[in-house]
Design an enzyme around this catalytic site. Structure first.
Site, PDB file in Angstrom:
ATOM      1  N   GLY A  53       0.252 -43.092 -17.158  1.00 53.91           N
ATOM      2  CA  GLY A  53       1.065 -43.745 -18.177  1.00 53.91           C
ATOM      3  C   GLY A  53       1.883 -42.724 -18.943  1.00 53.91           C
TER       4      GLY A  53
ATOM      5  N   GLY B 274      -6.269 -42.240 -15.738  1.00 52.68           N
ATOM      6  CA  GLY B 274      -6.270 -41.118 -14.809  1.00 52.68           C
ATOM      7  C   GLY B 274      -7.083 -39.933 -15.315  1.00 52.68           C
TER       8      GLY B 274
ATOM      9  N   LYS C 263     -14.945 -30.879 -14.617  1.00 55.00           N
ATOM     10  CA  LYS C 263     -14.032 -31.121 -13.497  1.00 55.00           C
ATOM     11  C   LYS C 263     -12.824 -31.964 -13.921  1.00 55.00           C
ATOM     12  CE  LYS C 263     -15.785 -31.542  -9.285  1.00 55.00           C
ATOM     13  NZ  LYS C 263     -16.499 -32.166  -8.147  1.00 55.00           N
TER      14      LYS C 263
ATOM     15  N   GLU D  64      -3.192 -34.121 -23.822  1.00 53.36           N
ATOM     16  CA  GLU D  64      -1.804 -33.727 -24.041  1.00 53.36           C
ATOM     17  C   GLU D  64      -1.591 -32.236 -24.227  1.00 53.36           C
ATOM     18  OE1 GLU D  64       0.330 -37.220 -26.176  1.00 53.36           O
ATOM     19  OE2 GLU D  64      -1.800 -37.435 -26.560  1.00 53.36           O
TER      20      GLU D  64
HETATM   21 MO1  MOS Z   1       0.308 -40.318 -25.114  1.00 56.48          MO
HETATM   22  S1  MOS Z   1       2.285 -39.741 -25.086  1.00 56.48           S
HETATM   23  O1  MOS Z   1       0.091 -40.741 -26.735  1.00 56.48           O
HETATM   24  O2  MOS Z   1       0.063 -41.512 -23.983  1.00 56.48           O
END
Ligand code: MOS
Length: 740
Positions: free
Chosen positions: A241, A469, A635, A707
C-alpha cells in the site's frame, strides 16, 4: 522459555502467499458477480460537456453505464470530510460535471465480464469543455499559502526558535541551496481493488484492498447513509500500500454505488494507469535550505523553506520540514511550509511522508557543509548531535543514533574513505561513499484485541488490523505467544475483518506499537485468567497455589515452589465448562507523548559505482543501521528495512512521475516508463540494528519500522554520487544526463 519475540520466525502466512491460498481483494469471486471499469478523464481541468453512452449500452454484456447524469444518490456530499480524520479525502463520485484532475473518474461501466466492461468503457464517448490546467510549482507560486497544519503529526505550518539571521551572521561558513524532489506515485504490486456486495438496501460487505478497514467502513457508511455496524469490510491480505491504500478513495465508493444500482455484486480493479492520479501521490518538494556553521562545524543557524503541492479542492501537506526542525542541535532554526494549489489528484501519504524528501534535502545540505568545512561528514553529524528534541523541547523517548552511526560506519568501513571526490577510482569506474541520517516518528494509536483459549486447547487471537506486507500475521503471533506463555505454533492470529476488535490504519509505522500492544495485553490478560482459574480448580494439580507462584511457559503451567506440579494448557482447556475463555483489551497510549518525543533513528551508508564516461550509477552496497525500538521478528524486520532502503535507491536514481505541463497529465503512467528498480539494479544491502527497547512508546518497547528505511537513504546515495564524481545533483532523480 526463550522469548518468541525477536526470533526470525518464518512468515506464518508464507505458504498461503506463495501457493495462492492467500485471497486478495480482486480474487474474491461471488455468485452473480459483475465487473466495473472506470472511465477516467483525459483532461486535467474543465467540465464534462457530454457523455454519449449509446454505443456502450448497446455492446454485449453491458449492464449499466453510470455517469453524473445517472444522479446516483449519496447521504452527504463527498466534500464533507470529518476534520478529526486524517485519512478522509474529498472524492469524485459522479455528482457533477466538474473535472479537477487527469485520471478523475467520470463514468463507470458495469458488465457481465471484465472484457465487456473494458469494451464499454472504450465505447463511452466523453466530450470535454477543457480549461487550462496548472500543475507546476512555478505557475502557482504566487498563490501559495502557509497551512495551519501539516499532514501527518499535525505540526504547524511554520516553526522557529532563536534568530536565524543572527545565527547566520555568527557563521564562518554559510550555504544556501535549493533541493527538489519530483512527483512520485505509489506502485504497489497489487492495484487498488474492491468487491462490493449488498445484502438488502441496508447491509454492505466490501472486500477491499485497504490499509484501514475501519476507516473505510466509516467513510463508506457515512457517504451511503448506512449504520457502521451494517457495513463489513474484509481485507485479510493487501499486496502493498505504502500509504496509497490508507485513505478511502473514489473507486471504493463507486464500486459500492454501482453494486447498489445493478443489485448484484460488483468487482472494480484499477488498471495500472489509473493508479496515477485518483489515489494520491507524493507531491513534488522544493526545499530552500540555509545553513551556517563555525569553523569547528558547530551549527549556528538552519532554515528550510518548503513548497509542496496540494490539489485545487483538498488539503494535503507533505511535511518535509520535520527533519530540519528536529534532527540537529542548533539554537537558531526556522522552517516554513508553503503549499501551491494544482490541478492534480490530491497528494497523500507515501512511505515516510515528510521525512523521506525532508531527510534528502537536509542530509545533502549537511554533506555540502562538511565539504565546505573540510570535515568528515560523520564527524559533522556527531558534532551537532541533538541530545533532545529541540523543536518539541522534550527528551527523546529513546535515541540510539550515535550507536547507529558507530555500528553502521564500522560495518561499512567508513574509516577507509578517502575524502576527496573522485579519489576512489577502480579503473574506469568512479567509486563514491555517502552517508545520510534516517529518522521517523514512533506513533501509537488506540487499538484493541481479543485472545481466546478454546476447549480443544487451540488459541485464537484477533484484531482488526491489516497485513500490508510487513508481516503482521507473524509478528502478532509471536507477541501473542509470548504474552500467554505458549509456542507461536499454538496461536492462530486473524485480522482484516471489521468484525474483529477495532484497530488503527496500517500506516504511520504504528501497527506494532498500537495493535501489537493490544495483542500483548490481551494475551497477558488471558494468561492471568487461566492462572486464576487453575488455582481454584479442584481437579487441577495447581489447586491451592497462589497465582504469583505459577509459571506459564511453553504451554505449561507449573508451581515454581514445587516443580513437579504442573499441567498443560491442553489439559486445562479440556476441563473448561464453557466452550472457551477469552480476554478483550482496549489499549491506548497514555501521557508519554506529552513528556517525550518518540522518534526512531538510523544511519545509512551507500557505495556507488559510476561509469566515468556514461554517468551510469549503480548502488553496489548499502549499510543501514537502525535504532527503532524492540524488533519483533528479525526476518520480517530485515525485509521491511531493506524494502525502505531499496526505495531510497529508487528515490535517488529512478522515480519521477513526469507531468505534461500543458495537458496536466502524467505521461509515464505505466511501469515501463515510471522507473522503479528491479533486482539487477540493487547491490548488497546490509541491515543491522541496535538492541533498543523503548518503553516510553508502548509496553512491548517496539517503535515500528515500516517507514524509516526509506529516510536518509536517498541522501546517502546522492552524497555517494558526489563523492564519486564531484558533481552535486540537488534535483532528484539523479539521471545520467545530470552527471554528464
Ligand atoms: Mo504510510 S505512508 O503512513 O502507509
Amino acid at each position: 522459555m526463550p522469548s518468541a519475540i525477536g526470533e526470525p520466525l518464518d512468515r506464518v502466512d508464507g505458504r498461503a502467499k506463495v501457493t495462492g491460498g492467500a485471497v486478495y481483494s480482486a480474487e474474491n469471486n461471488l455468485p452473480g458477480m459483475t465487473y466495473a471499469v472506470m472511465v477516467t478523464s483525459t483532461i486535467a481541468k474543465g467540465r464534462v460537456a457530454s457523455i454519449d453512452s449509446a454505443a456502450a449500452r448497446r455492446a454485449p454484456g453491458i449492464i449499466a453505464v453510470l455517469t453524473h447524469e445517472s444522479k446516483l444518490k449519496l447521504a452527504k456530499s463527498p466534500d464533507d470530510i470529518s476534520p478529526d480524520s486524517a485519512a478522509d479525502r474529498r472524492l469524485q463520485l459522479l455528482q457533477n460535471d466538474r473535472v479537477l484532475y487527469a485520471g478523475q473518474p467520470v463514468a463507470v461501466v458495469v458488465a457481465e465480464t471484465l472484457e465487456a466492461a473494458q469494451e464499454g468503457a472504450r465505447l463511452a464517448q466523453v466530450r470535454y469543455g477543457p480549461e487550462t490546467p496548472s500543475v507546476s510549482v512555478d505557475a502557482s507560486l504566487a498563490g501559495a499559502f502557509i497551512p495551519e497544519r501539516l499532514s501527518g503529526a499535525g505540526d504547524p505550518g511554520r516553526s522557529s526558535r532563536g534568530d536565524v539571521q543572527a545565527g547566520m551572521s555568527q557563521a564562518s561558513t554559510r550555504l544556501e541551496q535549493v533541493y527538489t524532489t519530483p512527483f512520485q506515485v505509489h506502485n504497489p504490486m497489487e492495484p487498488h481493488a474492491t468487491v462490493a456486495v449488498w445484502d438488502g438496501p441496508d447491509g454492505l460487505t466490501l472486500y477491499d484492498a485497504t490499509q484501514g478497514i475501519f476507516g473505510a467502513r466509516k467513510r463508506v457508511a457515512g457517504l451511503l447513509g448506512l449504520a457502521v455496524e451494517n457495513v463489513r469490510v474484509l481485507s485479510p491480505y493487501v499486496g502493498g500500500g505504502f500509504g496509497s491504500k490508507g485513505p478511502t478513495w473514489s473507486h471504493v465508493l463507486l464500486c459500492a454505488m454501482a453494486a447498489r444500482e445493478v443489485r448484484r455484486p460488483v468487482k472494480l480493479v484499477l488498471a495500472r494507469p489509473q493508479m496515477f492520479g485518483p489515489i494520491g501521490c507524493r507531491s513534488e518538494t522544493r526545499q530552500s535550505i540555509a545553513i551556517g556553521a563555525k569553523p569547528d562545524g558547530t551549527l549556528t543557524a538552519l532554515k528550510n523553506d518548503v513548497v509542496t503541492h496540494t490539489s485545487s479542492f483538498d488539503d494535503f501537506v507533505e511535511p518535509a520540514s520535520t527533519p530540519t526542525r528536529k534532527l540537529y542541535s542548533v539554537p537558531n532554526n526556522s522552517t516554513t511550509q508553503r503549499v501551491v494549489r494544482s490541478d492534480i489528484g490530491t497528494p497523500s501519504y507515501m512511505r515516510a511522508p515528510g521525512e523521506a524528501p525532508g531527510t534528502f534535502a537536509l542530509e545533502v545540505a549537511m554533506d555540502e557543509l562538511a565539504y565546505a568545512l573540510t570535515m568528515d561528514p560523520l564527524a559533522l553529524r556527531l558534532k551537532n548531535y541533538a541530545e533532545q528534541d529541540e523543536d518539541g523541547q522534550k527528551p527523546w523517548s529513546a535515541k540510539s543514533l550515535r550507536e547507529c552511526y558507530r555500528m553502521g560506519a564500522e560495518r561499512f568501513g567508513w574509516a577507509k574513505r578517502s575524502p576527496e571526490p573522485g579519489s576512489m577510482r577502480d579503473g574506469h569506474t568512479l567509486i563514491g561513499w555517502g552517508l545520510g541520517t534516517a529518522m521517523y516518528p514512533a506513533r501509537r494509536s488506540p487499538a484493541s484485541a481479543r485472545a481466546r483459549l478454546n476447549r480443544d486447547g487451540s488459541i485464537q487471537v484477533e484484531a482488526g488490523t491489516q497485513e500490508i506486507g510487513g508481516g503482521t500475521y507473524t509478528t502478532m503471533t509471536q507477541i501473542a505467544a509470548d504474552g500467554i506463555g505458549v509456542e507461536p505454533s499454538r496461536v492462530i492470529f486473524r485480522l482484516g475483518d471489521t468484525q474483529f476488535p477495532p484497530t488503527p490504519v496500517s500506516g504511520g509505522s504504528m501497527t506494532t506499537a498500537s495493535t501489537g500492544s493490544a495483542v500483548y495485553l490481551a494475551a497477558r490478560a488471558l494468561r492471568d485468567t487461566i492462572i486464576q482459574r487453575a488455582v481454584v480448580d479442584r481437579n487441577s494439580l495447581l489447586y491451592g497455589a497462589k497465582p504469583a507462584q505459577i509459571a506459564f511457559e511453553n504451554g505449561r503451567l507449573s508451581r515454581s515452589d514445587r516443580p513437579g506440579q504442573m499441567e498443560t494448557i491442553q489439559h486445562f482447556a479440556a476441563g473448561l465448562g464453557e466452550p472457551y475463555i477469552e480476554a478483550i483489551v482496549n489499549a491506548a497510549p497514555g501521557q508519554e507523548k506529552e513528556e517525550f518525543s518518540p522518534m526512531s533513528f538510523g544511519a545509512q551508508f551507500a557505495e556507488v559505482r559510476v561509469d566515468a564516461d556514461l554517468g551510469q550509477v549503480f548502488v553496489s552496497r548499502m549499510v543501514g543501521a537502525f535504532g527503532a525500538g524492540r524488533i519483533i521478528n528479525a526476518k520480517t524486520a530485515r525485509s521491511n528495512f531493506m524494502g525502505g532502503m531499496v526505495w531510497g535507491v529508487s528515490f535517488a536514481l529512478y522515480e519521477h512521475a513526469v507531468y505534461d505541463e500543458r495537458l496536466g497529465r502524467i505521461v509515464n503512467n505505466n511501469l515501463a516508463e515510471y522507473h522503479v528498480p528491479v533486482n539487477a539494479d540493487i547491490g548488497d544491502i546490509d541491515v543491522i540494528w541496535v538492541d533498543e527497547a523503548d518503553h516510553h512508546v508502548d509496553p512491548i518497547g517496539a517503535k515500528g519500522i515500516g517507514e524509516i528505511g526509506i529516510t536518509g537513504s536517498a541522501a546517502a546515495v546522492a552524497n555517494a554520487v558526489f563523492h564519486a564524481t564531484g558533481k552535486r545533483v540537488r534535483d532528484l532523480p539523479i539521471t545520467l544526463d545530470k552527471l554528464l
